[in-house]
Design a protein around this motif. Structure first.
Motif, PDB file in Angstrom:
ATOM      1  N   LYS A  47       8.312   1.980  39.976  1.00 47.39           N
ATOM      2  CA  LYS A  47       7.889   3.351  40.227  1.00 47.39           C
ATOM      3  C   LYS A  47       7.436   3.503  41.680  1.00 47.39           C
ATOM      4  O   LYS A  47       7.796   4.475  42.353  1.00 47.39           O
ATOM      5  CB  LYS A  47       6.758   3.691  39.267  1.00 47.39           C
ATOM      6  CG  LYS A  47       6.563   5.133  38.996  1.00 47.39           C
ATOM      7  CD  LYS A  47       5.599   5.271  37.832  1.00 47.39           C
ATOM      8  CE  LYS A  47       5.068   6.650  37.717  1.00 47.39           C
ATOM      9  NZ  LYS A  47       4.055   6.776  36.693  1.00 47.39           N
ATOM     10  N   HIS A  48       6.682   2.549  42.161  1.00 52.93           N
ATOM     11  CA  HIS A  48       6.218   2.567  43.550  1.00 52.93           C
ATOM     12  C   HIS A  48       7.403   2.478  44.508  1.00 52.93           C
ATOM     13  O   HIS A  48       7.455   3.169  45.529  1.00 52.93           O
ATOM     14  CB  HIS A  48       5.243   1.416  43.800  1.00 52.93           C
ATOM     15  CG  HIS A  48       4.827   1.292  45.228  1.00 52.93           C
ATOM     16  ND1 HIS A  48       3.955   2.172  45.838  1.00 52.93           N
ATOM     17  CD2 HIS A  48       5.191   0.398  46.189  1.00 52.93           C
ATOM     18  CE1 HIS A  48       3.804   1.827  47.101  1.00 52.93           C
ATOM     19  NE2 HIS A  48       4.546   0.758  47.336  1.00 52.93           N
ATOM     20  N   TYR A  49       8.376   1.645  44.197  1.00 56.68           N
ATOM     21  CA  TYR A  49       9.577   1.452  45.006  1.00 56.68           C
ATOM     22  C   TYR A  49      10.327   2.772  45.153  1.00 56.68           C
ATOM     23  O   TYR A  49      10.715   3.163  46.245  1.00 56.68           O
ATOM     24  CB  TYR A  49      10.449   0.392  44.331  1.00 56.68           C
ATOM     25  CG  TYR A  49      11.803   0.177  44.917  1.00 56.68           C
ATOM     26  CD1 TYR A  49      11.972  -0.563  46.077  1.00 56.68           C
ATOM     27  CD2 TYR A  49      12.941   0.684  44.292  1.00 56.68           C
ATOM     28  CE1 TYR A  49      13.227  -0.783  46.607  1.00 56.68           C
ATOM     29  CE2 TYR A  49      14.197   0.471  44.808  1.00 56.68           C
ATOM     30  CZ  TYR A  49      14.343  -0.258  45.964  1.00 56.68           C
ATOM     31  OH  TYR A  49      15.579  -0.471  46.489  1.00 56.68           O
ATOM     32  N   LEU A  50      10.522   3.492  44.041  1.00 56.01           N
ATOM     33  CA  LEU A  50      11.236   4.763  44.077  1.00 56.01           C
ATOM     34  C   LEU A  50      10.461   5.810  44.868  1.00 56.01           C
ATOM     35  O   LEU A  50      11.028   6.549  45.671  1.00 56.01           O
ATOM     36  CB  LEU A  50      11.486   5.276  42.659  1.00 56.01           C
ATOM     37  CG  LEU A  50      12.447   4.464  41.812  1.00 56.01           C
ATOM     38  CD1 LEU A  50      12.534   5.044  40.416  1.00 56.01           C
ATOM     39  CD2 LEU A  50      13.809   4.397  42.461  1.00 56.01           C
ATOM     40  N   GLU A  51       9.174   5.871  44.643  1.00 55.89           N
ATOM     41  CA  GLU A  51       8.336   6.839  45.354  1.00 55.89           C
ATOM     42  C   GLU A  51       8.352   6.556  46.856  1.00 55.89           C
ATOM     43  O   GLU A  51       8.438   7.476  47.668  1.00 55.89           O
ATOM     44  CB  GLU A  51       6.910   6.788  44.814  1.00 55.89           C
ATOM     45  CG  GLU A  51       6.041   7.891  45.368  1.00 55.89           C
ATOM     46  CD  GLU A  51       4.679   7.922  44.701  1.00 55.89           C
ATOM     47  OE1 GLU A  51       3.689   7.709  45.420  1.00 55.89           O
ATOM     48  OE2 GLU A  51       4.614   8.148  43.482  1.00 55.89           O
ATOM     49  N   LEU A  53      10.787   5.132  48.597  1.00 53.76           N
ATOM     50  CA  LEU A  53      12.075   5.552  49.145  1.00 53.76           C
ATOM     51  C   LEU A  53      12.150   7.073  49.271  1.00 53.76           C
ATOM     52  O   LEU A  53      12.653   7.596  50.268  1.00 53.76           O
ATOM     53  CB  LEU A  53      13.224   5.045  48.268  1.00 53.76           C
ATOM     54  CG  LEU A  53      13.556   3.572  48.350  1.00 53.76           C
ATOM     55  CD1 LEU A  53      14.695   3.233  47.400  1.00 53.76           C
ATOM     56  CD2 LEU A  53      13.904   3.155  49.758  1.00 53.76           C
ATOM     57  N   GLY A  54      11.665   7.788  48.259  1.00 54.03           N
ATOM     58  CA  GLY A  54      11.695   9.247  48.295  1.00 54.03           C
ATOM     59  C   GLY A  54      10.833   9.818  49.409  1.00 54.03           C
ATOM     60  O   GLY A  54      11.254  10.725  50.147  1.00 54.03           O
ATOM     61  N   LYS A  55       9.626   9.301  49.540  1.00 55.37           N
ATOM     62  CA  LYS A  55       8.723   9.765  50.604  1.00 55.37           C
ATOM     63  C   LYS A  55       9.310   9.472  51.979  1.00 55.37           C
ATOM     64  O   LYS A  55       9.212  10.288  52.906  1.00 55.37           O
ATOM     65  CB  LYS A  55       7.350   9.114  50.471  1.00 55.37           C
ATOM     66  CG  LYS A  55       6.523   9.701  49.346  1.00 55.37           C
ATOM     67  CD  LYS A  55       5.171   9.021  49.256  1.00 55.37           C
ATOM     68  CE  LYS A  55       4.320   9.631  48.155  1.00 55.37           C
ATOM     69  NZ  LYS A  55       3.007   8.987  48.042  1.00 55.37           N
ATOM     70  N   TYR A  56       9.919   8.299  52.121  1.00 50.14           N
ATOM     71  CA  TYR A  56      10.535   7.945  53.398  1.00 50.14           C
ATOM     72  C   TYR A  56      11.669   8.918  53.729  1.00 50.14           C
ATOM     73  O   TYR A  56      11.780   9.389  54.872  1.00 50.14           O
ATOM     74  CB  TYR A  56      11.074   6.509  53.383  1.00 50.14           C
ATOM     75  CG  TYR A  56      11.903   6.234  54.603  1.00 50.14           C
ATOM     76  CD1 TYR A  56      11.297   5.953  55.819  1.00 50.14           C
ATOM     77  CD2 TYR A  56      13.290   6.319  54.556  1.00 50.14           C
ATOM     78  CE1 TYR A  56      12.052   5.759  56.967  1.00 50.14           C
ATOM     79  CE2 TYR A  56      14.050   6.126  55.692  1.00 50.14           C
ATOM     80  CZ  TYR A  56      13.428   5.840  56.889  1.00 50.14           C
ATOM     81  OH  TYR A  56      14.180   5.657  58.029  1.00 50.14           O
ATOM     82  N   GLN A  72       7.964  15.769  46.370  1.00 54.68           N
ATOM     83  CA  GLN A  72       7.404  15.982  45.042  1.00 54.68           C
ATOM     84  C   GLN A  72       7.641  14.774  44.142  1.00 54.68           C
ATOM     85  O   GLN A  72       6.703  14.160  43.672  1.00 54.68           O
ATOM     86  CB  GLN A  72       7.999  17.238  44.391  1.00 54.68           C
ATOM     87  CG  GLN A  72       7.644  18.517  45.120  1.00 54.68           C
ATOM     88  CD  GLN A  72       6.150  18.769  45.135  1.00 54.68           C
ATOM     89  OE1 GLN A  72       5.490  18.711  44.115  1.00 54.68           O
ATOM     90  NE2 GLN A  72       5.607  19.032  46.309  1.00 54.68           N
ATOM     91  N   LYS A  73       8.936  14.427  43.909  1.00 55.53           N
ATOM     92  CA  LYS A  73       9.244  13.293  43.042  1.00 55.53           C
ATOM     93  C   LYS A  73      10.701  12.896  43.187  1.00 55.53           C
ATOM     94  O   LYS A  73      11.530  13.678  43.642  1.00 55.53           O
ATOM     95  CB  LYS A  73       8.958  13.626  41.584  1.00 55.53           C
ATOM     96  CG  LYS A  73       9.880  14.684  40.994  1.00 55.53           C
ATOM     97  CD  LYS A  73       9.558  14.940  39.531  1.00 55.53           C
ATOM     98  CE  LYS A  73      10.511  15.986  38.953  1.00 55.53           C
ATOM     99  NZ  LYS A  73      10.301  16.187  37.530  1.00 55.53           N
TER     100      LYS A  73
END
Length: 122
Positions: A47-51, A53-56, A72-73
């Motif tokens: 979950k942290h990994y996906l977040e 990548l998305g934030k980046y 957002q997500k």
């Protein structure tokens, strides 16, 4: 005393080996964060990994854009075959209005390398 330090070393190696193995296994499937199996309740590392990548992806987009988006997500994440890139479908807001975007991010965590390849509205 030497036996305990060897045992501790083996436990640490097994733990990090499991993380590496899990990362290579999970990279072969699509991940949907709205799915209770792969999203809420999923292992915190994934979950942290996906977040991350998305934030980046949103932050990198904001550097070269007049439209400053707010992450957002991550909705889905698909690893691209034969590369270290991920295709993300993510939600971000633009002046309070949420839109869906598709981003491709090259990511090599062992080399501390990330690069936004593409970013577009869906």
């Amino acid at each position: 005393m030497a036996h305990n330090s060897k045992s501790l070393l083996l436990v640490k190696l097994a733990f990090f080996g499991a993380i590496v193995l899990y990362g290579s296994v999970s990279a072969t499937r699509s991940i949907t964060t709205s799915d209770p199996v792969n999203g809420v309740g999923a292992w915190d590392l994934e979950k942290h990994y996906l977040e991350e990548l998305g934030k980046y992806a949103v932050a990198a987009h904001n550097l070269g854009s007049q439209h400053k988006l707010t992450f957002q997500k991550v909705i889905t994440c698909d690893p691209l075959s034969h590369s270290h890139s991920h295709k993300l479908t993510l939600a971000a807001t633009d002046h309070g209005v949420t839109h869906t975007y598709e981003a491709v991010v090259a990511y090599k965590p062992w080399a501390q390398f990330k690069k936004l390849i593409s970013f577009k509205i869906c």
